[in-house]
Scaffold this motif. Structure first.
Motif, PDB file in Angstrom:
ATOM      1  N   ALA A 114       1.037  -1.215   0.124  1.00 39.34           N
ATOM      2  CA  ALA A 114       0.003  -0.074  -0.106  1.00 39.34           C
ATOM      3  C   ALA A 114       0.843   1.283  -0.071  1.00 39.34           C
ATOM      4  O   ALA A 114       0.341   2.388  -0.573  1.00 39.34           O
ATOM      5  CB  ALA A 114      -0.828  -0.047   1.201  1.00 39.34           C
ATOM      6  N   GLY A 115       1.900   1.114   0.678  1.00 41.22           N
ATOM      7  CA  GLY A 115       2.675   2.523   0.751  1.00 41.22           C
ATOM      8  C   GLY A 115       1.981   3.493   1.760  1.00 41.22           C
ATOM      9  O   GLY A 115       1.089   3.263   2.261  1.00 41.22           O
ATOM     10  N   LEU A 116       2.663   4.818   1.330  1.00 38.21           N
ATOM     11  CA  LEU A 116       1.967   5.900   2.296  1.00 38.21           C
ATOM     12  C   LEU A 116       0.817   6.300   1.422  1.00 38.21           C
ATOM     13  O   LEU A 116       0.655   6.553   0.064  1.00 38.21           O
ATOM     14  CB  LEU A 116       3.020   7.063   2.451  1.00 38.21           C
ATOM     15  CG  LEU A 116       4.194   6.590   3.108  1.00 38.21           C
ATOM     16  CD1 LEU A 116       5.348   7.835   3.224  1.00 38.21           C
ATOM     17  CD2 LEU A 116       3.854   6.305   4.796  1.00 38.21           C
ATOM     18  N   GLY A 117      -0.334   6.810   2.207  1.00 35.53           N
ATOM     19  CA  GLY A 117      -1.550   7.299   1.303  1.00 35.53           C
ATOM     20  C   GLY A 117      -2.337   8.141   2.302  1.00 35.53           C
ATOM     21  O   GLY A 117      -1.655   8.965   3.444  1.00 35.53           O
ATOM     22  N   ASP A 118      -3.421   8.385   1.981  1.00 35.22           N
ATOM     23  CA  ASP A 118      -4.321   9.666   2.399  1.00 35.22           C
ATOM     24  C   ASP A 118      -4.987   9.313   3.665  1.00 35.22           C
ATOM     25  O   ASP A 118      -5.838   8.239   3.695  1.00 35.22           O
ATOM     26  CB  ASP A 118      -5.460  10.171   1.267  1.00 35.22           C
ATOM     27  CG  ASP A 118      -6.040  11.610   1.539  1.00 35.22           C
ATOM     28  OD1 ASP A 118      -6.276  11.901   2.674  1.00 35.22           O
ATOM     29  OD2 ASP A 118      -5.597  12.418   0.782  1.00 35.22           O
ATOM     30  N   PRO A 119      -4.553   9.989   4.938  1.00 38.03           N
ATOM     31  CA  PRO A 119      -5.445   9.791   6.119  1.00 38.03           C
ATOM     32  C   PRO A 119      -6.949   9.964   6.049  1.00 38.03           C
ATOM     33  O   PRO A 119      -7.979   9.320   6.629  1.00 38.03           O
ATOM     34  CB  PRO A 119      -4.656  10.793   7.034  1.00 38.03           C
ATOM     35  CG  PRO A 119      -4.180  11.899   6.086  1.00 38.03           C
ATOM     36  CD  PRO A 119      -3.814  11.208   4.897  1.00 38.03           C
ATOM     37  N   ASP A 120      -7.294  10.786   5.120  1.00 37.79           N
ATOM     38  CA  ASP A 120      -8.780  11.089   5.041  1.00 37.79           C
ATOM     39  C   ASP A 120      -9.326   9.946   4.269  1.00 37.79           C
ATOM     40  O   ASP A 120     -10.557   9.434   4.710  1.00 37.79           O
ATOM     41  CB  ASP A 120      -9.186  12.282   4.295  1.00 37.79           C
ATOM     42  CG  ASP A 120      -8.792  13.499   4.930  1.00 37.79           C
ATOM     43  OD1 ASP A 120      -8.725  13.436   6.182  1.00 37.79           O
ATOM     44  OD2 ASP A 120      -8.160  14.751   4.172  1.00 37.79           O
TER      45      ASP A 120
ATOM     46  N   LEU B 158     -15.723   7.718  -0.445  1.00 37.81           N
ATOM     47  CA  LEU B 158     -14.220   8.061  -0.445  1.00 37.81           C
ATOM     48  C   LEU B 158     -13.844   9.388  -0.780  1.00 37.81           C
ATOM     49  O   LEU B 158     -14.676   9.965  -1.951  1.00 37.81           O
ATOM     50  CB  LEU B 158     -13.454   7.015  -1.238  1.00 37.81           C
ATOM     51  CG  LEU B 158     -13.237   5.690  -0.843  1.00 37.81           C
ATOM     52  CD1 LEU B 158     -12.498   4.863  -2.016  1.00 37.81           C
ATOM     53  CD2 LEU B 158     -12.697   5.447   0.673  1.00 37.81           C
ATOM     54  N   PRO B 159     -13.060  10.294  -0.050  1.00 42.04           N
ATOM     55  CA  PRO B 159     -12.621  11.783  -0.624  1.00 42.04           C
ATOM     56  C   PRO B 159     -11.605  11.594  -1.593  1.00 42.04           C
ATOM     57  O   PRO B 159     -11.087  10.267  -1.468  1.00 42.04           O
ATOM     58  CB  PRO B 159     -12.265  12.373   0.756  1.00 42.04           C
ATOM     59  CG  PRO B 159     -11.547  11.220   1.635  1.00 42.04           C
ATOM     60  CD  PRO B 159     -12.658   9.737   1.196  1.00 42.04           C
ATOM     61  N   PRO B 160     -11.281  12.720  -2.115  1.00 42.50           N
ATOM     62  CA  PRO B 160      -9.987  12.266  -3.068  1.00 42.50           C
ATOM     63  C   PRO B 160      -8.665  12.044  -2.444  1.00 42.50           C
ATOM     64  O   PRO B 160      -8.603  12.643  -1.110  1.00 42.50           O
ATOM     65  CB  PRO B 160     -10.014  13.645  -3.653  1.00 42.50           C
ATOM     66  CG  PRO B 160     -11.401  14.490  -3.630  1.00 42.50           C
ATOM     67  CD  PRO B 160     -11.693  13.588  -2.305  1.00 42.50           C
ATOM     68  N   ASP B 161      -7.820  11.333  -2.991  1.00 43.32           N
ATOM     69  CA  ASP B 161      -6.644  11.148  -2.133  1.00 43.32           C
ATOM     70  C   ASP B 161      -5.589  12.152  -2.650  1.00 43.32           C
ATOM     71  O   ASP B 161      -5.195  12.069  -3.923  1.00 43.32           O
ATOM     72  CB  ASP B 161      -6.074   9.671  -2.614  1.00 43.32           C
ATOM     73  CG  ASP B 161      -6.175   9.588  -4.084  1.00 43.32           C
ATOM     74  OD1 ASP B 161      -6.870   9.961  -4.848  1.00 43.32           O
ATOM     75  OD2 ASP B 161      -5.138   8.612  -4.455  1.00 43.32           O
ATOM     76  N   ASN B 162      -5.275  13.109  -1.555  1.00 45.05           N
ATOM     77  CA  ASN B 162      -4.360  14.216  -2.278  1.00 45.05           C
ATOM     78  C   ASN B 162      -3.196  14.281  -1.306  1.00 45.05           C
ATOM     79  O   ASN B 162      -2.392  15.184  -1.581  1.00 45.05           O
ATOM     80  CB  ASN B 162      -5.121  15.631  -2.096  1.00 45.05           C
ATOM     81  CG  ASN B 162      -6.150  15.787  -1.199  1.00 45.05           C
ATOM     82  OD1 ASN B 162      -5.718  15.189  -0.178  1.00 45.05           O
ATOM     83  ND2 ASN B 162      -7.307  16.355  -1.252  1.00 45.05           N
ATOM     84  N   THR B 163      -3.160  13.474  -0.224  1.00 48.76           N
ATOM     85  CA  THR B 163      -1.959  13.497   0.395  1.00 48.76           C
ATOM     86  C   THR B 163      -1.457  12.002   0.498  1.00 48.76           C
ATOM     87  O   THR B 163      -2.008  10.869   0.529  1.00 48.76           O
ATOM     88  CB  THR B 163      -2.327  13.970   1.748  1.00 48.76           C
ATOM     89  OG1 THR B 163      -2.805  13.509   2.556  1.00 48.76           O
ATOM     90  CG2 THR B 163      -2.337  15.451   1.680  1.00 48.76           C
ATOM     91  N   ALA B 164      -0.253  11.914   1.021  1.00 49.29           N
ATOM     92  CA  ALA B 164       0.546  10.508   1.260  1.00 49.29           C
ATOM     93  C   ALA B 164       1.613  10.709   2.337  1.00 49.29           C
ATOM     94  O   ALA B 164       2.501  10.773   2.341  1.00 49.29           O
ATOM     95  CB  ALA B 164       1.177  10.111   0.000  1.00 49.29           C
TER      96      ALA B 164
END
Length: 197
Positions: free
Chosen positions: A94-100, A111-117
């Protein structure tokens, strides 16, 4: 909050869902647990491999390339619909992804947009790598799509999750496109329908 399934419970759940499961080597003890925690688990993540050929795909997902040691998932779903178990515990998938996104998965909401990691997904998600070139042209045989549906449903059934606990890598980490060639919305509909049984 859910504790990860034992290796035996994981295997049994997949078989009870009607899947053909292949145990690869010492999969029950093959993991990256020395690199960080495994669990609590909150969902299932689906990937494509960008590979061709079942044997090569399974070997790669078990061992990983030099720069990313395996296992790269818990199960590899090949084009013939078989699930090859290559790891149990923390896996490099999975790696780093979006906390939201993680919060939405936990709450089983849209699901919200994935815009942070910046959140460790390897800790929180089961992962299935699915044999496909990921170019949008390589076909997804129905037997393989059904196996993805069954594998995700098996874990959801065990943990009491809905289909909203199943996401694609592209919904977790900015810049990812997998799985490509079918939609996760459509796959979640299939899983929802299966969980009604």
């Amino acid at each position: 909050m859910a504790s990860p399934m034992s290796a035996r419970a994981f295997l049994d759940a997949l078989r009870e869902e009607g899947l053909t499961v292949v145990e690869v080597g010492d999969w029950e003890r093959h993991n990256r647990n020395h690199k960080g925690p495994w669990g609590p688990v909150h969902g299932v993540m689906i990937h494509h491999t960008v590979t061709q050929g079942s044997r090569r795909t399974v070997d790669l997902c078990r061992s990983g390339p030099p720069e990313l040691p395996g296992p790269l998932c818990h199960g590899v779903i090949t084009k013939d619909g078989r699930v090859h178990l290559v790891g149990h515990g923390r896996a490099n998938h999975a790696g780093l992804g979006d906390p939201d996104v993680l919060r939405a998965v936990i709450a089983e909401k849209r699901l919200p947009p994935d815009n942070t990691a910046d959140t460790d997904g390897n800790r929180y998600f089961y992962g299935f790598e699915c044999e496909n070139l990921g170019d949008g042209d390589d076909p997804w045989p129905e037997v393989q799509l059904e196996a993805i549906e069954k594998a995700a449903a098996a874990l959801c059934r065990h943990h009491g999750w809905t289909e909203r606990s199943v996401i694609g890598h592209l919904e977790w980490q900015p810049g990812k496109v997998d799985p490509r060639g079918f939609t996760m919305a459509g796959m979640r509909e299939r899983i929802r329908d299966r969980l009604k049984d």
